[in-house]
Design an enzyme around this catalytic site. Structure first.
Site, PDB file in Angstrom:
ATOM      1  CB  SER A   1      54.976 -16.866  28.033  1.00 15.04           C
ATOM      2  OG  SER A   1      56.283 -17.396  28.092  1.00 15.04           O
TER       3      SER A   1
ATOM      4  CE1 TYR B   1      55.780 -14.743  33.043  1.00 19.51           C
ATOM      5  CE2 TYR B   1      56.500 -16.701  31.877  1.00 19.51           C
ATOM      6  CZ  TYR B   1      56.159 -15.365  31.871  1.00 19.51           C
ATOM      7  OH  TYR B   1      56.199 -14.652  30.697  1.00 19.51           O
TER       8      TYR B   1
ATOM      9  CE  LYS C   1      52.875 -14.272  30.940  1.00 14.73           C
ATOM     10  NZ  LYS C   1      52.311 -13.002  30.502  1.00 14.73           N
TER      11      LYS C   1
HETATM   12  P1  NAD Z   1      59.222  -5.954  31.185  1.00 15.53           P
HETATM   13  O1  NAD Z   1      59.613  -6.307  32.569  1.00 15.53           O
HETATM   14  O2  NAD Z   1      60.153  -5.108  30.372  1.00 15.53           O
HETATM   15  O3  NAD Z   1      57.804  -5.249  31.156  1.00 15.53           O
HETATM   16  C1  NAD Z   1      56.763  -5.610  32.012  1.00 15.53           C
HETATM   17  C2  NAD Z   1      55.752  -4.488  32.041  1.00 15.53           C
HETATM   18  O4  NAD Z   1      54.712  -4.822  32.955  1.00 15.53           O
HETATM   19  C3  NAD Z   1      56.371  -3.183  32.510  1.00 15.53           C
HETATM   20  O5  NAD Z   1      55.878  -2.110  31.747  1.00 15.53           O
HETATM   21  C4  NAD Z   1      55.889  -3.074  33.966  1.00 15.53           C
HETATM   22  O6  NAD Z   1      55.792  -1.746  34.408  1.00 15.53           O
HETATM   23  C5  NAD Z   1      54.548  -3.741  33.870  1.00 15.53           C
HETATM   24  N1  NAD Z   1      54.075  -4.221  35.165  1.00 15.53           N
HETATM   25  C6  NAD Z   1      54.716  -5.049  36.033  1.00 15.53           C
HETATM   26  N2  NAD Z   1      53.964  -5.201  37.139  1.00 15.53           N
HETATM   27  C7  NAD Z   1      52.851  -4.443  36.963  1.00 15.53           C
HETATM   28  C8  NAD Z   1      51.696  -4.206  37.750  1.00 15.53           C
HETATM   29  N3  NAD Z   1      51.548  -4.734  38.976  1.00 15.53           N
HETATM   30  N4  NAD Z   1      50.735  -3.390  37.239  1.00 15.53           N
HETATM   31  C9  NAD Z   1      50.865  -2.810  36.021  1.00 15.53           C
HETATM   32  N5  NAD Z   1      51.947  -3.016  35.230  1.00 15.53           N
HETATM   33  C10 NAD Z   1      52.922  -3.819  35.709  1.00 15.53           C
HETATM   34  O7  NAD Z   1      58.975  -7.328  30.459  1.00 15.53           O
HETATM   35  P2  NAD Z   1      58.387  -7.698  29.013  1.00 15.53           P
HETATM   36  O8  NAD Z   1      59.238  -8.775  28.493  1.00 15.53           O
HETATM   37  O9  NAD Z   1      58.147  -6.496  28.186  1.00 15.53           O
HETATM   38  O10 NAD Z   1      56.990  -8.355  29.456  1.00 15.53           O
HETATM   39  C11 NAD Z   1      55.760  -8.036  28.831  1.00 15.53           C
HETATM   40  C12 NAD Z   1      54.910  -9.283  28.768  1.00 15.53           C
HETATM   41  O11 NAD Z   1      55.529 -10.213  27.877  1.00 15.53           O
HETATM   42  C13 NAD Z   1      54.747 -10.012  30.101  1.00 15.53           C
HETATM   43  O12 NAD Z   1      53.428 -10.430  30.262  1.00 15.53           O
HETATM   44  C14 NAD Z   1      55.679 -11.204  29.953  1.00 15.53           C
HETATM   45  O13 NAD Z   1      55.262 -12.291  30.740  1.00 15.53           O
HETATM   46  C15 NAD Z   1      55.543 -11.489  28.471  1.00 15.53           C
HETATM   47  N6  NAD Z   1      56.651 -12.293  27.911  1.00 15.53           N
HETATM   48  C16 NAD Z   1      57.909 -11.793  27.814  1.00 15.53           C
HETATM   49  C17 NAD Z   1      58.927 -12.586  27.281  1.00 15.53           C
HETATM   50  C18 NAD Z   1      60.350 -12.105  27.122  1.00 15.53           C
HETATM   51  O14 NAD Z   1      61.232 -12.904  26.804  1.00 15.53           O
HETATM   52  N7  NAD Z   1      60.634 -10.863  27.306  1.00 15.53           N
HETATM   53  C19 NAD Z   1      58.632 -13.886  26.860  1.00 15.53           C
HETATM   54  C20 NAD Z   1      57.333 -14.356  26.974  1.00 15.53           C
HETATM   55  C21 NAD Z   1      56.329 -13.545  27.500  1.00 15.53           C
END
Ligand code: NAD
Length: 250
Positions: free
Chosen positions: A140, A153, A157
């Protein structure tokens, strides 16, 4: 290409988009989720519509036993995992002074420990079978620009980046490449949680030099590239997918 691709946390958001991107290659995609069976089944159907095949596996990324069992069951059914996308992540928006041990352990468990042991399980079987492979970790921009509620968090990362660098070196002799993507503000449930805790969506889009927040598919394309033969000399790398947010003045 017919590869076996394991995407942790792919019932929605970025993970779902990644699963669908690999489906277009005709790969077998393992859709991991935790207690989100209906959504995972929908993703599996979408994978099939795009020309891939899919299985869904419920496993808590924070549980080493469940992660190991998931990798073992995938290997038993489909052979070694060619591509691991360590994507599962949570981001509870809690001010630093209010972070409890429980919140701390949960975030570190899902985001870092889960990724660590998924990488270990996948690498072990690839090495045993003498097969090359690719691992992509979803880090991230919080590594460089941690938000005010991301004290628990952001270090997970940063830890992922550190893990990627260590594994890129250790797994290179086995033909396993390891890279990271660093998404900025991407329109998913995590992002929508952030905007309700802070700026409104349009205001936050104005802070991004490209003038908008990103789409999950835009992250998925970069993940797909890193796992592809086009990235054959890329390992230990990190790619920002953030519309230049990291380099903009606050
Ligand atoms: P999201 O909440 O839509 O998806 C998160 C996913 O992780 C979901 O499919 C959920 O079921 C799964 N998950 C959560 N806890 C879990 C567990 N204990 N075991 C197995 N699966 C689990 O969010 P997203 O934005 O799609 O996040 C995906 C990744 O991207 C994450 O690692 C997040 O930190 C990273 N990220 C997202 C953003 C953003 O702006 N959306 C920015 C930087 C990084």
């Amino acid at each position: 290409m017919g590869r076996v691709v394991l995407v942790t946390g792919s019932s929605r958001g970025i993970g779902r988009a990644v699963a669908l991107r690999f489906a277009r290659d005709g790969d077998h995609v393992v859709v991991n989720h935790h207690g989100d069976a209906e959504a995972a089944a929908r993703v599996a159907r979408e994978v099939a519509e795009l020309g891939g095949t899919a299985t869904t596996v419920d496993a808590d990324a924070a549980s080493v036993a469940e992660v190991r069992e998931m990798v073992d069951s995938v290997v038993a059914a489909h052979g070694p995992v060619d591509v691991l996308v360590a994507n599962a992540g949570i981001c509870p928006f809690v001010p630093f002074l209010e972070v409890t041990e429980e919140v701390y352990d949960q975030v570190h468990g899902v985001n870092l420990k889960g990724a660590f042991f998924a990488c270990q399980g996948v690498a072990k079987t690839l090495i045993e079978h003498g097969r090359p492979g690719a691992i992509v970790a979803v880090s991230s921009v919080a590594v460089y620009r941690p938000g005010p509620m991301q004290a628990a968090y952001a270090p997970t990362k940063s830890g992922l980046l550190s893990l990627v660098r260590a594994l890129a070196v250790q797994l290179a002799p086995h033909g396993i490449r390891v890279n990271a993507v660093l998404p900025g503000d991407i329109r998913t449930d995590i992002y929508l949680g952030a905007v309700t805790h802070g700026q409104a969506e349009e205001a936050s889009a104005r802070t991004v030099p490209l003038g908008r927040i990103g789409r999950p598919e835009e992250v998925a394309d970069v993940v797909h590239y890193l796992a592809s033969p086009q990235a054959s000399y890329v390992t230990g790398a990190e790619i920002l997918v953030d519309g230049a947010l990291t380099h903009a003045r606050p």
